[in-house]
Scaffold this motif. Structure first.
Motif, short mmCIF file in Angstrom:
data_model
loop_
_atom_site.label_atom_id
_atom_site.label_comp_id
_atom_site.label_asym_id
_atom_site.label_seq_id
_atom_site.Cartn_x
_atom_site.Cartn_y
_atom_site.Cartn_z
N TRP A 94 -5.35 39.58 8.88
CA TRP A 94 -6.32 39.36 9.81
C TRP A 94 -6.73 38.03 10.44
O TRP A 94 -7.29 37.43 9.44
CB TRP A 94 -7.33 40.52 9.59
CG TRP A 94 -6.77 41.84 9.29
CD1 TRP A 94 -6.30 42.61 10.28
CD2 TRP A 94 -6.86 42.47 8.18
NE1 TRP A 94 -5.80 43.81 9.46
CE2 TRP A 94 -6.18 43.54 8.38
CE3 TRP A 94 -7.09 42.14 6.85
CZ2 TRP A 94 -5.81 44.65 7.23
CZ3 TRP A 94 -6.87 43.23 5.73
CH2 TRP A 94 -6.24 44.29 5.93
N PRO A 95 -6.66 37.80 11.62
CA PRO A 95 -7.11 36.31 12.11
C PRO A 95 -8.54 36.21 11.83
O PRO A 95 -9.37 36.93 11.71
CB PRO A 95 -6.81 36.12 13.41
CG PRO A 95 -6.38 37.58 13.98
CD PRO A 95 -6.11 38.55 12.65
N ASP A 96 -9.01 34.88 11.56
CA ASP A 96 -10.41 34.47 11.50
C ASP A 96 -11.36 35.22 10.40
O ASP A 96 -12.52 35.51 10.65
CB ASP A 96 -10.96 34.56 12.98
CG ASP A 96 -10.28 33.84 13.98
OD1 ASP A 96 -10.18 32.76 13.71
OD2 ASP A 96 -10.09 34.48 15.01
N THR A 97 -10.58 35.31 9.42
CA THR A 97 -11.36 35.89 8.18
C THR A 97 -11.32 35.15 6.85
O THR A 97 -11.68 35.69 5.70
CB THR A 97 -10.61 37.42 7.83
OG1 THR A 97 -9.38 37.19 7.54
CG2 THR A 97 -10.66 38.65 9.09
N GLU A 98 -10.95 33.97 7.14
CA GLU A 98 -11.03 33.08 5.88
C GLU A 98 -12.24 33.23 5.04
O GLU A 98 -12.30 33.22 3.78
CB GLU A 98 -10.67 31.57 6.32
CG GLU A 98 -10.49 30.94 5.11
CD GLU A 98 -10.08 29.44 5.57
OE1 GLU A 98 -10.73 28.36 4.83
OE2 GLU A 98 -8.80 29.10 6.29
N ALA A 99 -13.48 33.13 5.72
CA ALA A 99 -14.40 33.13 5.31
C ALA A 99 -14.88 34.50 4.28
O ALA A 99 -15.48 34.57 3.34
CB ALA A 99 -15.81 32.59 5.79
N GLN A 100 -14.44 35.47 4.86
CA GLN A 100 -14.77 36.94 4.63
C GLN A 100 -13.83 37.18 3.26
O GLN A 100 -14.11 38.27 2.75
CB GLN A 100 -14.72 38.02 5.79
CG GLN A 100 -16.00 37.64 6.57
CD GLN A 100 -15.70 36.56 7.51
OE1 GLN A 100 -14.43 36.25 7.86
NE2 GLN A 100 -16.66 35.91 8.02
N PHE A 101 -12.45 36.62 3.32
CA PHE A 101 -11.55 37.45 2.65
C PHE A 101 -11.79 36.76 1.10
O PHE A 101 -11.81 35.34 0.85
CB PHE A 101 -10.06 37.09 2.70
CG PHE A 101 -9.16 37.68 2.01
CD1 PHE A 101 -8.99 39.12 1.89
CD2 PHE A 101 -8.12 37.04 1.64
CE1 PHE A 101 -8.01 39.66 1.06
CE2 PHE A 101 -7.00 37.50 0.68
CZ PHE A 101 -7.05 38.75 0.55
N GLN A 102 -12.09 37.42 0.10
CA GLN A 102 -12.56 36.96 -1.46
C GLN A 102 -11.77 37.58 -2.27
O GLN A 102 -11.32 38.51 -2.14
CB GLN A 102 -14.18 37.41 -1.25
CG GLN A 102 -15.00 36.68 -0.19
CD GLN A 102 -16.30 37.26 -0.09
OE1 GLN A 102 -17.16 36.92 -0.88
NE2 GLN A 102 -16.37 38.31 0.74
N ILE A 103 -12.11 37.02 -3.48
CA ILE A 103 -11.23 37.39 -4.76
C ILE A 103 -12.07 37.40 -5.84
O ILE A 103 -13.01 36.67 -5.88
CB ILE A 103 -10.11 36.44 -5.02
CG1 ILE A 103 -9.20 37.48 -6.11
CG2 ILE A 103 -10.20 35.00 -5.21
CD1 ILE A 103 -7.64 36.98 -6.07
#
Length: 168
Positions: free
Chosen positions: A134-143
């Protein structure tokens, strides 16, 4: 308040909670589809004194660059409005993480609010060269790694089941 693994009788209460908690039917339909296809790795519910579902978190399999690595995705997380602000989300997530760790799962990813999930030990997945579609989700995608070696030699695209593509 009781926090436990979901059982079949909880399905209608989970469905109702998800429909109340999110705009639209996306999350409720997602969980229904994952459950019907046997793709719910773990579901944890919180029930009130009357046995009504007031909190829920689900975990389902994800792949990294097409490879199964014993990783799961956390989604959705919901707490009934009357119970928010009492630490219930934290209890649900921690119960899920503890159970997954006991069963040998290596890592959990999520797409959500960094301030919320950061309190649960999640960190940006991009730090490890991981991304989702999903585009523009770098800050929200977490591990949240569960195993010490979960991130060794792993990077690339983390893929949720296709059911998630209908939601986002």
């Amino acid at each position: 308040m009781l926090i436990r693994v979901e059982i079949p009788i909880d399905a209608p209460g989970i469905d109702a909670l998800l429909r109340r908690s999110f705009n639209g039917n996306g999350e409720a339909d997602l969980i229904k589809d994952l459950r019907e296809d046997g793709l719910l790795t773990l579901g944890v519910v919180a029930t009130d004194d009357e046995g009504q579902v007031v909190g829920y978190v689900a975990f389902s399999p994800v792949a990294v660059e097409g490879e199964e690595l014993q990783w799961v995705g956390l989604a959705p997380l919901a707490v009934d409005e009357a119970y928010r602000g009492q630490g219930l989300a934290k209890q649900l997530v921690y119960e899920g993480l503890d159970s997954l760790n006991e069963f040998g799962y290596a890592a959990v990813v999520t797409l959500g609010e960094p301030a919320l999930y950061g309190r649960f030990g999640f960190v940006p997945a991009a730090r490890f060269g991981l991304r989702c579609i999903w585009p523009d989700t770098e800050a929200q995608f977490q591990i949240h790694p569960l195993a010490d070696d979960a991130l060794n030699g792993v990077s690339g695209l983390v893929e949720y089941h296709e059911h998630f593509n209908r939601k986002f």
